[in-house]
Enzyme design. Sequence first.
Site: not given
Length: 286
Positions: A53, A97, A120
Site C-alpha cells: 500500500k 490494517q 477502506d
Amino acid sequence: TAQILDGKAVAEQRLQKIAEQVAKRRKQGLRTPCLAVVLVGNDPASTVYVRNKKFACEKASFASRSYELPASTTQEELLQLIDELNASPAVDGILVQLPLPPHLNSQSIIERIQPDKDVDGFHPYNVGRLAVRMPLMRPCTPKGVMTLLETYGVEIRGKKVVIVGASNIVGRPQALEMLLAEATVTVCHKATQNLEHEVSEADIVIVAAGKPKLVKGSWIKPGAIVVDVGINRLDNGQLCGDVEFEAAKERAAMITPVPGGVGPMTIATLLENTLYAATLHDKPAA
Ligand code: NAD
C-alpha cells in the site's frame, strides 16, 4: 480457454491516471492526498499488504504516513491515534490494517474513524450508504472487482451473480455492489447446503472464502465469469486462490488469476478512495 482478467495491468493504468490527477491538483494549488497507514503487531501477511500500500502511494505520488505500533498497543492508545489522525488536516485517509491482535476490538476502532477518512469503506455509515444506494466511500475489494469487470466490458445488469463468502469486508459489500449494478444476487457461506449447485447456476461467480481450491473447475457453468478473491499461502510457499484455476479456466469465458487479479485492484481502489477523500477535504475557494 478463458480470457485472463489482468488485474495487475488494469491497476497499473488506474495508478497512472490517479498520479495525473494528483499532478493536476498540485497545479491548481490543492493538497497532495495523504494516506495514514496503521499497522499493529507484525503479522507477516499484514506487513506485506502494508508495504504494498505504501509502495502504491509512491507510484501515485501520494503522501503517506506510516504508524507501526507494537502488538502490545492498548485499545485506548489506538483510539487516541485515530482521534489525532481524524483531527489532522494533513491526513485524508486512515487505514487500520486488519486483522488486529485479538485483545483489540476492531469494530470499535473502525467506528472511531471519521467516515470521510474511512478509505477502506468499513465504517457502518459507509456500508449503510452503499446498502441504500447512495455510496460514498466504498469497500476497496468489492469496488475493485466492479472496476475490473467494467474495464473488460462485462455486463452485470440482469445477470445471475453468486458470491461465495459473506464477510463484512468482501462478500457482503460485494453483494451490495452487485445489487447496485442490478444483478440477481445469491450469497453463499458456511451454512449453504449445496454450494456446487449454487455455483453451477452463476453467470458471474465471485469467491472470497479463504479456502484453497474450494470451488472446483467442474462446477463452473460453461461461459461463466470467475472472480477469485482468495489469497491462500500453501505449505510450499505458493499463493493460490479459492478456485481450482486450471480446471475452471477450461470452462469459464473470463477468469482472474491469483496473484495478479483482484489483489492489485484492491490497492488501486484504496488510492482512488483516498483521492476522493482529499476532494471532500478541499476548502472551497475563499
Ligand atoms: P473471512 O474468513 O472473514 O470470511 C470467509 C467467508 O467464507 C465466510 O462468510 C464463510 O462463511 C465463508 N466460507 C468459508 N468456508 C466456506 C465453505 N466451505 N463454503 C462456503 N462458504 C464458506 O474471509 P475474508 O476476509 O472475506 O477473506 C476471504 C479471502 O479473500 C481470504 O483468502 C483473504 O485472504 C482474501 N482477501 C483478498 C483480498 C484481495 O485484495 N484480493 C482482500 C481481502 C481478502
